[in-house]
Design an enzyme around this catalytic site. Sequence first.
Site, PDB file in Angstrom:
ATOM      1  CG  PHE A 253      -1.452  -1.351   1.588  1.00 20.54           C
ATOM      2  CD1 PHE A 253      -2.086  -2.163   0.657  1.00 20.54           C
ATOM      3  CD2 PHE A 253      -1.248  -1.856   2.866  1.00 20.54           C
ATOM      4  CE1 PHE A 253      -2.520  -3.437   1.004  1.00 20.54           C
ATOM      5  CE2 PHE A 253      -1.671  -3.121   3.217  1.00 20.54           C
ATOM      6  CZ  PHE A 253      -2.309  -3.920   2.286  1.00 20.54           C
ATOM      7  CB  CYS A 254       2.267   3.554  -1.489  1.00 23.33           C
ATOM      8  SG  CYS A 254       1.875   3.224  -3.209  1.00 23.33           S
ATOM      9  CG  ASN A 255       3.153   2.804   5.197  1.00 20.70           C
ATOM     10  OD1 ASN A 255       4.294   2.679   5.647  1.00 20.70           O
ATOM     11  ND2 ASN A 255       2.215   3.465   5.841  1.00 20.70           N
TER      12      ASN A 255
END
EC number: 2.8.1.9
Length: 779
Positions: A408-410
């Site tokens: 999740f782009c994290n």
Amino acid sequence: MVEYTAEFTAEEQALIDKEFARLGESTYLDHAGTTLYAESQVLSAAQQLQRDVICNPHTCRATGDYVDQVRYRILEFFNTNADDYHVVFTANATAALRLVADHFDFAGDGNFHYCQENHTSVLGMRQLVKAKGIYMLTKDDIELNVLDQPSTPAPAAAATAQANSLVTFSAQCNFSGYKMPLTVIEQIQKRGLQQLGKCIWSAESQPAAKNVDSNYYVCLDAAAFAASSPLDLQRFRPDFVCVSFYKIFGYPTGVGGLLVSRRGAEVLRKRFYGGGTINYAYPHTMEHQLRNVFHERFEDGTLPFLSIVELLQGFRTLERLVPGRSIERISRHVHGLARYCEHQLKQLKHPNGAPLITLYNHAGYEDRAKQGGTVAFNVRTNTGDYVGFGEVACMAALHRILLRTGCFCNVGACQHFLQLNDETMDAIYKRAGRICGDYFDLLDGQPTGAVRVSFGYMTRIQDVDRFLQMLRNSYLVIAKPQQRFSFIEQQAELLPKALQQRAQRLRPRLLQLAIYPVKSCAAFKIDSSTGSWPLTKQGLQYDREWMIVDMNGMALTQKRCTDLCLIQPRIVGDQLELHYAETSCSMPLSLSVQAANSARCHSKVCRQAIEGYDCGDEVATWLSQSLGLEGVRLLRQSAQRSAPGTQQQQLSLVNQAQFLLVNRASVRSLQFEESLDETVDRFRANIIIDTGTPFEELTYTQLRIGDILFQVDGPCQRCDMICINQRTGERSPETLTTIARMQSGKMRFGIYISRLPSETDDRLEQQQQLTCGDVIVVS
């Protein structure tokens, strides 16, 4: 038992359902990615475009008035006003973060601090900031600054401090939904940081280890938080707030915002200018003057004025569908759904009592102040092994459920919750070649990402129940992986294109081939980088075609000489090379060349007489010197040999069968301290696969690898040979005792397989080969 308490009245829910009737049989559970727009919202926006003339604000004052009206609504939404905050429109929250990174004045000695569990856009700020040092803070590092936290107080930031430091973190983690205590904002601004964090980069050889003499400013990434939680800027006053409006309203995209406090405005130094951001500029000199109004200085070029005007319909729609403190009620609604979902997930168990789900969160779901409407998790089998998130995404898609998988782009939160150290991160991204957004979901059985469901105001309790039922049906009712794979493969054309490729990779595949040219010596390995290897009627070409014998002509094995595992054979061109330490020797692979210059010899393998050619004095001398043994010779098999009890299965110098297959999933279940590859090597298999389910291979009767059909001859009964580390020659008993314990006293590990004859064997023998990556179909 946790029950969901409805936030909306029956009338309100009916109105909301009508607005999103287009969902039909689909269930949308990715509101952390974007919420959905209401039907009336886009119709109203279209009607306004049909009715009004909305042109460039540099041309039409009426458009500028619309834009100013939107600024006012944004300030009102966050319970603040134009006296305290400026609203700067950006393309999205990422662009807002970049604006801060580009223009923040660190005044020479200031540092940049960011939270580990942040969107990658915050990591990107590191490339732009002109700070003296860059530090990574954990969630716990930041929470040391909570006002009521009993800790040694940090010295107050000096009133005369010249340096400016910037601390950036998310109000709500987009991975787990955890909400950071916003009381830390004022504490950091007034007193600095209790812990500076881990130094990632410094302009000095000795980076600061404690609070520095600096003014501290806070940049709050509120993109995930503001979508479903009230942010009160009268109560909490970060210097910079980054928001994304499509996450709040669903439409329009392409417009975000940066809210800048009066204090924060003093430390943003504009350098580039363009469009309407200046009062004047001379082309023949460097002289120019920026606009006096703050937001006009930072909004380069023409604003996306049509999108900005359409935000008005977003505010109106939200207030109409969820009347009375809309965002507060939405917060209660999504938290209630998440709390119910998390509790139900905890109840999902396999028949043996093993949990189906591993959840990722910091504080549970009881306190809405600490947790938003997001649930992150992974699915596990009844043996505790992980199911890849890509498979879960396929199952969800076939049930018309839209959810999110991956990191999740994290990546920081991913690393924290999945407990990935830096070495594992290198293995995932550098060696295995994973990239952000792909469906590479497992590495050696360990997850590289997770599954996330997140809720919005239009999410119903029925949507959550439907999602839960999908998990029950897919992983508790259909417990066998092969059944799930078949279900997905049969309907693969219904999947989104991005998932169709993942569906093709669900079946287990051939990971590696190991050829042991010299019996009891090390393996020559074939993997995806080297591709394929030919088959003969005896097995893999050149496998166990040579063996070392002692002065009495008896086969030398690792039971008598563990150093044999340190002799590394390599097949290079038309030569067999043998390497030991810094020395080597070689001989031709051609049997005719060897036979013409060699004497015939006899020996035994597993009580069977074998006939071979002596490979000569040169290699014999080299082996004697390498192993420290006198009189050893190298023999090469010269005649065909059949397995006991059959005239059909031809063997090389193997002990029992043509091929030995080992499943890495089974090896993982042994859980030794050494690396997985080291443990796999102990079993000296030819064919290495990974099914994800331990000991699944013991249930096979036949399997097809690529186009080649094999029969299972039975399990491999193990002896203390597997106690030898094949990379060091050292002995340790744990492997054998662990297998005995897991198999109730039986010493079984791996399976013997043999190739079933086909009509084309005689004609196409040289074309038969195994290729790493071949799909394995079990029957």
